[in-house]
Motif scaffolding. Structure first.
Motif, PDB file in Angstrom:
ATOM      1  N   VAL A 134       0.843  -1.191   0.000  1.00 39.02           N
ATOM      2  CA  VAL A 134       0.000   0.000   0.000  1.00 39.02           C
ATOM      3  C   VAL A 134       0.880   1.243   0.000  1.00 39.02           C
ATOM      4  N   LEU A 135       0.289   2.344  -0.457  1.00 43.50           N
ATOM      5  CA  LEU A 135       1.034   3.601  -0.544  1.00 43.50           C
ATOM      6  C   LEU A 135       0.062   4.749  -0.328  1.00 43.50           C
ATOM      7  N   ARG A 136       0.519   5.735   0.417  1.00 44.66           N
ATOM      8  CA  ARG A 136      -0.246   6.977   0.549  1.00 44.66           C
ATOM      9  C   ARG A 136       0.726   8.157   0.519  1.00 44.66           C
ATOM     10  N   ARG A 137       0.184   9.337   0.242  1.00 46.84           N
ATOM     11  CA  ARG A 137       1.035  10.522   0.221  1.00 46.84           C
ATOM     12  C   ARG A 137       0.277  11.721   0.783  1.00 46.84           C
ATOM     13  N   ALA A 138       1.052  12.681   1.300  1.00 52.02           N
ATOM     14  CA  ALA A 138       0.493  13.923   1.821  1.00 52.02           C
ATOM     15  C   ALA A 138       1.610  14.963   1.843  1.00 52.02           C
ATOM     16  N   THR A 139       1.233  16.218   1.948  1.00 52.23           N
ATOM     17  CA  THR A 139       2.237  17.282   1.970  1.00 52.23           C
ATOM     18  C   THR A 139       2.832  17.481   3.357  1.00 52.23           C
ATOM     19  N   THR A 140       2.243  16.846   4.365  1.00 49.48           N
ATOM     20  CA  THR A 140       2.795  16.889   5.718  1.00 49.48           C
ATOM     21  C   THR A 140       2.860  15.465   6.274  1.00 49.48           C
ATOM     22  N   GLN A 178       1.936  14.587   9.335  1.00 54.11           N
ATOM     23  CA  GLN A 178       0.673  14.318  10.012  1.00 54.11           C
ATOM     24  C   GLN A 178      -0.442  14.022   9.014  1.00 54.11           C
ATOM     25  N   GLY A 179      -0.368  14.662   7.852  1.00 49.66           N
ATOM     26  CA  GLY A 179      -1.389  14.432   6.838  1.00 49.66           C
ATOM     27  C   GLY A 179      -1.442  12.997   6.345  1.00 49.66           C
ATOM     28  N   LEU A 180      -0.348  12.261   6.518  1.00 50.75           N
ATOM     29  CA  LEU A 180      -0.350  10.853   6.110  1.00 50.75           C
ATOM     30  C   LEU A 180      -1.348  10.038   6.912  1.00 50.75           C
ATOM     31  N   ALA A 181      -1.666  10.492   8.130  1.00 49.97           N
ATOM     32  CA  ALA A 181      -2.591   9.739   8.981  1.00 49.97           C
ATOM     33  C   ALA A 181      -3.970   9.607   8.352  1.00 49.97           C
ATOM     34  N   SER A 182      -4.403  10.636   7.644  1.00 47.17           N
ATOM     35  CA  SER A 182      -5.745  10.622   7.044  1.00 47.17           C
ATOM     36  C   SER A 182      -5.719  10.532   5.528  1.00 47.17           C
ATOM     37  N   ALA A 183      -4.538  10.427   4.929  1.00 51.57           N
ATOM     38  CA  ALA A 183      -4.445  10.370   3.469  1.00 51.57           C
ATOM     39  C   ALA A 183      -5.046   9.066   2.945  1.00 51.57           C
ATOM     40  N   PRO A 184      -5.715   9.104   1.798  1.00 50.49           N
ATOM     41  CA  PRO A 184      -6.244   7.860   1.222  1.00 50.49           C
ATOM     42  C   PRO A 184      -5.116   6.909   0.870  1.00 50.49           C
ATOM     43  N   GLU A 185      -5.393   5.633   1.001  1.00 48.91           N
ATOM     44  CA  GLU A 185      -4.384   4.601   0.767  1.00 48.91           C
ATOM     45  C   GLU A 185      -4.694   3.859  -0.526  1.00 48.91           C
ATOM     46  N   THR A 186      -3.662   3.670  -1.340  1.00 53.69           N
ATOM     47  CA  THR A 186      -3.804   2.974  -2.619  1.00 53.69           C
ATOM     48  C   THR A 186      -3.048   1.656  -2.577  1.00 53.69           C
ATOM     49  N   ARG A 229      13.046   7.381 -11.536  1.00 56.47           N
ATOM     50  CA  ARG A 229      11.997   6.372 -11.447  1.00 56.47           C
ATOM     51  C   ARG A 229      11.773   5.976  -9.989  1.00 56.47           C
ATOM     52  N   TRP A 230      10.591   5.465  -9.708  1.00 55.14           N
ATOM     53  CA  TRP A 230      10.248   4.997  -8.372  1.00 55.14           C
ATOM     54  C   TRP A 230      10.547   3.502  -8.254  1.00 55.14           C
ATOM     55  N   TYR A 231      11.058   3.121  -7.095  1.00 56.74           N
ATOM     56  CA  TYR A 231      11.322   1.709  -6.815  1.00 56.74           C
ATOM     57  C   TYR A 231      10.790   1.348  -5.435  1.00 56.74           C
ATOM     58  N   VAL A 232      10.193   0.191  -5.355  1.00 57.20           N
ATOM     59  CA  VAL A 232       9.766  -0.366  -4.070  1.00 57.20           C
ATOM     60  C   VAL A 232      10.520  -1.664  -3.843  1.00 57.20           C
ATOM     61  N   GLU A 253       9.163  -1.373 -10.070  1.00 53.43           N
ATOM     62  CA  GLU A 253       9.579  -0.118 -10.702  1.00 53.43           C
ATOM     63  C   GLU A 253       8.377   0.588 -11.312  1.00 53.43           C
ATOM     64  N   ASN A 254       8.372   1.934 -11.217  1.00 59.86           N
ATOM     65  CA  ASN A 254       7.295   2.746 -11.780  1.00 59.86           C
ATOM     66  C   ASN A 254       7.916   4.032 -12.332  1.00 59.86           C
ATOM     67  N   SER A 255       7.628   4.353 -13.575  1.00 60.25           N
ATOM     68  CA  SER A 255       8.211   5.535 -14.215  1.00 60.25           C
ATOM     69  C   SER A 255       7.310   6.759 -14.127  1.00 60.25           C
ATOM     70  N   SER A 256       6.135   6.647 -13.510  1.00 64.99           N
ATOM     71  CA  SER A 256       5.220   7.784 -13.414  1.00 64.99           C
ATOM     72  C   SER A 256       5.737   8.816 -12.416  1.00 64.99           C
ATOM     73  N   ALA A 257       5.385  10.069 -12.654  1.00 62.10           N
ATOM     74  CA  ALA A 257       5.778  11.116 -11.708  1.00 62.10           C
ATOM     75  C   ALA A 257       5.117  10.896 -10.354  1.00 62.10           C
ATOM     76  N   ASN A 258       3.872  10.451 -10.373  1.00 67.50           N
ATOM     77  CA  ASN A 258       3.131  10.143  -9.152  1.00 67.50           C
ATOM     78  C   ASN A 258       3.056   8.630  -9.005  1.00 67.50           C
ATOM     79  N   PRO A 259       3.725   8.052  -8.021  1.00 72.87           N
ATOM     80  CA  PRO A 259       3.771   6.590  -7.929  1.00 72.87           C
ATOM     81  C   PRO A 259       2.454   5.947  -7.517  1.00 72.87           C
ATOM     82  N   LEU A 260       1.467   6.753  -7.123  1.00 74.59           N
ATOM     83  CA  LEU A 260       0.155   6.179  -6.853  1.00 74.59           C
ATOM     84  C   LEU A 260      -0.590   5.886  -8.151  1.00 74.59           C
ATOM     85  N   THR A 261      -0.024   6.337  -9.273  1.00 78.09           N
ATOM     86  CA  THR A 261      -0.605   6.078 -10.586  1.00 78.09           C
ATOM     87  C   THR A 261       0.412   5.316 -11.426  1.00 78.09           C
TER      88      THR A 261
END
Length: 480
Positions: free
Chosen positions: A69-75, A77-85, A111-114, A133-141
């Motif tokens: 799973v992955l989530r993102r936020a600008t803070t 603390q914001g990760l606590a309520s950020a939607p999870e993908t 590129r993004w790597y997990v 590996e993911n080449s998208s700018a936003n790794p949730l997509t």
């Protein structure tokens, strides 16, 4: 000179010496950052990565061990309520079919790597390391491509891959069971090769769990993570079974040393972060590092439980929670992780404005001002809604929850709340703009208006503001 006066003189001298020996630019520590714990329930082995796009990216082990799973936020603390993908699910058969553990997300060469560990569907304990590996700018997509297994010198139990760059060279760190060594896992390092899923050159064994605190339940060194500061590499790792015995160890090397040389690393003889019955936090471990939103503070990211006793296998208990807290730095440039702080708002330190690096701490329950406080938690206080009512604040001890900074006969003490209105008033303060100016705070008594907390002769008192610059300086604090 009597014993009390000698101690006061020694405290003042120690503080003055600490200030006189400060390196340039170290007069005031990084500002306070506050978060609320836990950050995420039922999320173990947490990894938070701050990217240049202004987002924090958060991934962790889920208790079902079946997906990433992955989530993102600008803070943070914001990760606590950020939607999870859900970015990837386990295979129905064969490799990567069970025990999906400890994902980490990294951005390498655009590129993004997990990195993650997984067992086989038909052999769940055949744990090996894999990369997406993911080449998208936003790794949730975008599309996550399986880049396969990381090949190491032995086809054995291996997990917890992480990567870092030192002196322009990228390295892989991981934990593995080595043939011929009777441990569950040791730590290893190698250079990365032509891509982020291949190592090259020699593999170095960095440490084997041999100490008592590394071998409780299981002989474990796992979950490595690197923090580079003050001309050194600090490598944390987790040790022992994943119950209340779980804790963090530390290896340290010079930033100019070759990290592939095992002799370059020194192991700390004791754990640097461990369970705390005082704060009801048990089994802290499998950490990562990130940085605060203002870029000024290093943040420890880890999991633990808020209870000690577990029924059955700890790996079947789902309640490891993701938590964060600020890392402090000693005068010698080494990290002080302190203790896992209580649930709720993270604490702050009250640093003297006119005697930099000196903090309010409790010692035999008397409030004092000292430099280089040990243990760190003696100088950490949670700023809560005031016991005396709305619009006020109270300062609760971190390592003695339920004990508050209060005045008694004009002396400041840390004492257990007794529920009386007198205690509540004595432990209630109005948080004011600092008497010494911008960036500082002062604490005015609720039941003695015009009286402020201030330090004098190494101790903390409640005294009336006399308007002098000396008083203003000693009654002003920086929150760290």
């Amino acid at each position: 000179m009597n014993r009390h006066l000698r101690r006061v003189a020694a405290l003042v001298l120690a503080t003055l010496l600490a200030v006189m020996t400060l390196p340039a630019g170290a007069a005031h520590a990084s500002p306070a950052v506050q978060y609320t714990n836990p950050l995420a329930a039922q999320r173990a082995d947490p990894h938070i990565f701050r990217h240049t796009d202004g987002y924090y990216y958060f991934t962790a082990t889920v208790p079902e061990y079946d997906r990433i799973v992955l989530r993102r936020a600008t803070t943070i603390q914001g990760l606590a309520s950020a939607p999870e993908t859900v970015i990837w699910r386990k295979h129905a058969t064969g490799e990567m079919g069970a025990h999906i553990w400890a994902p980490e997300i990294h951005f390498i060469n655009g590129r993004w790597y997990v990195y993650f560990a997984a067992g086989r569907a038909d052999d769940v304990w055949r744990i090996r390391m894999y990369v997406l590996e993911n080449s998208s700018a936003n790794p949730l997509t975008g599309t996550w491509t399986e880049r396969g297994r990381i090949t190491t010198p032995w086809d054995t139990f291996s997990l917890d891959a992480t990567t870092f760059v030192a002196n322009g060279v990228r390295y892989l760190l991981w934990a593995q069971q080595e043939p011929g060594i009777a441990t569950n896992s040791n730590l290893y390092i190698a250079r990365m090769g032509a891509n982020p899923w291949t190592i090259t050159g020699p593999t170095t064994r960095l440490t084997v769990p041999t100490l008592a605190w590394e071998t409780r339940g299981y002989k474990v060194a796992e979950g490595p993570s690197v923090l580079q500061r003050n001309g050194r590499l600090f490598l944390t790792y987790s040790a022992s079974a994943t119950d209340a015995n779980y804790c963090l160890g530390l290896l340290t090397a010079s930033a100019s040393a070759d990290p592939l040389q095992a002799s370059a690393w020194t192991k700390s003889p004791n754990p640097v972060f461990a369970s705390s019955a005082a704060t009801s936090q048990y089994g802290p471990g499998h950490n990562s590092f990130t940085v605060s939103e203002d870029g000024q503070s290093d943040i420890l990211v880890y999991h633990d439980r808020n209870y000690r006793d577990i029924s059955g296998d700890p790996l079947n208990d789902p309640n490891r929670r993701t938590r964060v807290q600020k890392i402090y730095w000693r005068a010698d440039g080494t990290p002080d992780f302190g203790i896992p702080v209580p649930d709720g708002a993270t604490p702050v330190r009250l640093m003297s404005y006119d005697m930099p690096v000196s903090a309010i701490r409790h010692y035999d329950f008397r409030a004092r001002l000292e430099a280089n406080v040990t243990p760190l938690a003696d100088s950490q206080f949670r700023m809560t809604t005031g016991l005396s009512g709305s619009g006020t604040v109270s300062l609760e001890s971190t390592n003695f929850p339920g004990y508050y900074l209060r005045h008694r006969s004009y002396e400041a003490w840390v004492e257990r709340r007794d529920g009386t209105s007198l205690f509540n008033a004595d432990a209630g303060f109005h948080r004011r703009a600092g008497l010494s100016g911008s960036g500082t705070v002062s604490f005015e008594s609720v039941n003695f208006p015009g009286y402020f907390l201030r330090h004098r002769a190494g101790q903390v008192w409640l005294e009336q503001n006399d308007g002098t610059s000396a008083f203003r300086g000693s009654a002003s604090f920086l929150l760290e």
